[in-house]
Design an enzyme around this catalytic site. Sequence first.
Site, mmCIF file in Angstrom:
data_model
loop_
_atom_site.group_PDB
_atom_site.id
_atom_site.type_symbol
_atom_site.label_atom_id
_atom_site.label_comp_id
_atom_site.label_asym_id
_atom_site.label_seq_id
_atom_site.Cartn_x
_atom_site.Cartn_y
_atom_site.Cartn_z
ATOM 1 N N ASP A 114 46.076 56.880 30.527
ATOM 2 C CA ASP A 114 46.747 55.692 29.341
ATOM 3 C C ASP A 114 47.798 55.892 29.744
ATOM 4 O OD1 ASP A 114 47.762 52.371 29.261
ATOM 5 O OD2 ASP A 114 46.386 52.642 27.026
ATOM 6 N N ASP A 144 53.211 52.276 33.944
ATOM 7 C CA ASP A 144 51.956 52.184 32.814
ATOM 8 C C ASP A 144 51.193 52.296 33.460
ATOM 9 O OD1 ASP A 144 50.666 51.328 30.575
ATOM 10 O OD2 ASP A 144 50.605 49.680 30.819
#
Length: 429
Positions: free
Chosen positions: A121, A301
Amino acid sequence: MSHVVIRSVPFATRFRAAAGGAQELIRRDRERAQKLLAGLSPHGPLPYQEYRRHRRHHHHRKGGAAEAPSTGPYGDAAPPATGGGSSTGAGSSIDVTDTGVTYIMSVGVGSPATQYNLLIDTGSSNTWVGANTPYNPTSTSQDTGNTINVSYGSGTMTGEEYTDLVTLNPSLTIQNQSIGVASSAQGFTDVDGIIGVGPVDLTQNTVSNTTEVPTVTDNLYSQGTITSDSLGISYEPSSATGVANGELTFGGVDNTKYTGEISFVPITTTSPASNYWGINQSVTYGTDGTTILDTTAGIVDTGTTLLLLATDAFQAYQQATGGTQDQTTGLLTITEEQYNNLQSLYFNIGGTTYEFTANAQIWPRALNSVLGGEEGQIYLIASDLGSMSGSGLDFINGFGWLQRYYTVFDTGNAQVGVATTEYTDADTN
């Protein structure tokens, strides 16, 4: 060029039809986007770069001579080391696994190590375990007595903080890494936790009695294991799940994974995108340059699956493609004829244009079952971010976008790099 490789163990994606399919995926991506939109000003890579610059300019060598700052194409910004495979200078590379909606990596904690499958992440910065495989304290484990609480919009975790030995591969070990040990984790059914490689400031207010928690990249750099506090990411499009077709390179880039040159752009100054790996980009459709999104701020992302566009941009894209919303999946769907006429999207980032082909814009048809979709149907991967443009975070280039480009997340120089790969124009979907 050698690579030190650890292969992750595949796990079943949590977004199959039984778990809500694409509707659940869209909900999670959108809830995550809303959490990111809330921002954490004035956190992010830019304040960190200013802090580093301040320290550098006030550091003196023996004899009083000021140490000269490094320079590059953006003032203090300079690209990280190139190459791959070695554990010094050029960085060290690790294979990671495509689950169909995101990538995971196997991370060892303790000595002897327990292996955990962790979601990669770039939009958060805490590393934690225990959502499924229990934490196993060993001689290297230290309970700090602090509590940890992290919200991801689409999920949360609470628990205790430990410090422990973390092993990413034999040449990438981290002493005394902060590890969250979950006593409660919601939204992480088939993963053991998260390895957070976002900006360090995102850890503020997550651990009690602690200002902020160095990320795994920060500690690798500060402990001298890598010579550049950067992360290169290579993802590839795939028609199967559980395939170890991705690679993370800590401390450099793997120049076998991209074509041409990496173009770096500074982190956007627009909040809240500036709090994350935020960039400025515009998006057009087709050779006639139909505007989808004027130059604006958003983020790159790994924790988001789809290509999310601000509501007005998404509506412009839907009109341009002729897509209709599928009631089963919630995604846009097009006919075979429309697909044959589908034109490329063009992303302009820092003056460089990146073509996102028609094939890149569709979900892999062999994986329609992952969405709970119909066999042979064509689904588009662009979805509605849930807010109008002008919010300061008007797009998220997620997993589906990342599979077509090589990306570099350069902490010390507050910049993001993008390059084409042999898969940018691939017809794998």
